[in-house]
Enzyme design. Structure first.
Site, mmCIF file in Angstrom:
data_model
loop_
_atom_site.group_PDB
_atom_site.id
_atom_site.type_symbol
_atom_site.label_atom_id
_atom_site.label_comp_id
_atom_site.label_asym_id
_atom_site.label_seq_id
_atom_site.Cartn_x
_atom_site.Cartn_y
_atom_site.Cartn_z
ATOM 1 N N GLU A 35 0.839 -1.194 0.000
ATOM 2 C CA GLU A 35 0.000 0.000 0.000
ATOM 3 C C GLU A 35 0.882 1.255 0.000
ATOM 4 O O GLU A 35 2.076 1.190 0.287
ATOM 5 C CB GLU A 35 -0.921 -0.003 1.219
ATOM 6 N N ARG A 96 -7.248 5.841 -25.665
ATOM 7 C CA ARG A 96 -7.608 5.188 -26.925
ATOM 8 C C ARG A 96 -8.891 4.371 -26.824
ATOM 9 O O ARG A 96 -9.491 4.029 -27.845
ATOM 10 C CB ARG A 96 -6.462 4.283 -27.395
ATOM 11 N N LYS A 200 -5.324 2.259 -43.210
ATOM 12 C CA LYS A 200 -5.061 1.340 -42.103
ATOM 13 C C LYS A 200 -6.377 0.804 -41.555
ATOM 14 O O LYS A 200 -7.309 1.569 -41.302
ATOM 15 C CB LYS A 200 -4.291 2.046 -40.984
ATOM 16 N N ARG A 202 -7.722 -2.114 -38.516
ATOM 17 C CA ARG A 202 -7.300 -2.991 -37.429
ATOM 18 C C ARG A 202 -8.468 -3.875 -37.020
ATOM 19 O O ARG A 202 -9.574 -3.390 -36.762
ATOM 20 C CB ARG A 202 -6.826 -2.173 -36.222
ATOM 21 N N ASP A 225 1.801 11.502 -35.154
ATOM 22 C CA ASP A 225 0.797 10.744 -34.407
ATOM 23 C C ASP A 225 0.831 11.221 -32.969
ATOM 24 O O ASP A 225 1.790 11.874 -32.545
ATOM 25 C CB ASP A 225 1.066 9.242 -34.485
#
Length: 335
Positions: A35, A96, A200, A202, A225
């Site tokens: 902790e 993201r 692109k 994915r 990016d």
């Protein structure tokens, strides 16, 4: 008043220096059972307090551990009577995952926002978030984002003297980011800068798509990016540019995470240079990577953002500023 938690202290010291401050003292302890606790060591009642911690994984602490430490520290500040608390997270993790792409998917960006709100965060400041609209919509407290594109453009100007340039979006999701950089670069150079786009897709962790729109032959290709993780997206885009006759390829990424197989990217001669910022400290680097990687300091940008937030100013024009005091500053790469 500025605190910098462990993991971002070096950046915090550079920000404080530019603001004419010293970092406020604090304590962070990890107990034998794992902790931890953190607390300010100076009174904060009624103060405008800023807390810096970039949320990235490191050998000593995970993203989740950093997030928990930051949240607990903000809670302690609010309990101690801080007038306003701003969380400065140059790299805000989980950006993201801002929408569902499969059934029962989490929307983690929104959950992280709720955690910050739950401990009483008044506003959050991040740099080059993955999706600006999703970031703003996720938070019910103040949400401010600035971009490092002004730092990148100032760095690129001497490299592009007498050379034609084209800004290449590595995927459709990055087209707005690429266009903002292109427009600023075009204004700074005083001549046209081309644009291009790499296809692109994915699915299931696999990346596909070979389509390419735009002319790069005989030009310097600039591939921007928000972050580079394993470097796969950047490498395939850079390779496509070289195959089509690009004279040179520079990759720009605000957040250099360099995870997984990123070492292959750093050593890949397809890149003329890779430019990142100090939102994430550089990992241990082989000599070959050091010659190709440049790190620009975020301290000038963040110091000015803090100055404006404290004074009630606007951040609207800050991302496109080419006149930040002392910027851009290139930091030394270490092995």
């Amino acid at each position: 008043m500025l605190f910098a938690l462990e993991g971002s202290r070096a950046l915090g010291e550079r920000i404080a220096t530019r603001l004419g401050l010293t970092l406020a003292p604090h304590e962070e302890r990890i107990f034998e059972d794992g902790e931890h606790k953190g607390r300010p060591l100076v009174p904060v009642r009624g103060h405008d307090v800023h807390v810096l911690l970039s949320l990235f994984a490191a050998p000593s602490s995970s993203i989740d551990q950093k997030l928990c430490r930051l949240l607990f520290f903000i809670g302690a500040l609010k309990d101690a009577g801080a007038g306003r608390v701003t969380a400065i997270t140059p790299h805000l993790a989980y950006g993201r995952k801002d929408r569902r792409t499969k059934p029962q998917d989490p929307v983690t960006t929104r959950y992280v926002a709720r955690l910050f709100e739950a401990v009483g965060t008044d506003q959050i400041l991040a740099v080059d978030v993955h999706n600006e609209a999703a970031f703003e919509n996720a938070f019910r407290c103040g949400a401010e984002s600035v971009s490092a594109r002004g730092l990148f453009v100032r760095h690129l100007l001497p490299l592009l003297e007498g050379r034609e340039a084209v800004v290449v979006a590595p995927d459709t999701g990055g087209s707005k980011r690429a266009e903002a950089l292109r427009l600023l670069l075009e204004t700074a150079l005083g001549r046209p800068v081309g644009s291009a786009l790499m296809e692109k897709h994915r699915s299931g962790g696999e990346v596909s798509g070979t389509g390419f729109v735009g002319e790069v032959a005989g030009r310097v290709a600039i591939v921007p990016d928000d972050l580079v993780s394993t470097g796969g997206t950047m490498r395939r885009c850079a390779a496509a540019c070289r195959e089509r006759g690009a004279e040179a390829v520079f990759a720009l990424a605000t957040h250099g995470l360099f995870a997984g197989e990123a070492a292959a990217m750093l050593a890949d001669p397809v890149f003329t240079g890779i430019v990142v910022t100090s939102s994430v400290p550089a990992p241990p680097l082989p000599v070959a990577a050091k010659t190709r990687l440049t790190m620009l300091d975020l301290a000038p940008l963040l110091a000015e953002a803090v100055r404006r937030l404290h004074g009630g100013g606007s951040l609207a024009e800050l991302s496109d500023s080419l006149e930040l005091p002392g910027g851009p500053v290139v930091l030394e790469m270490r092995e």
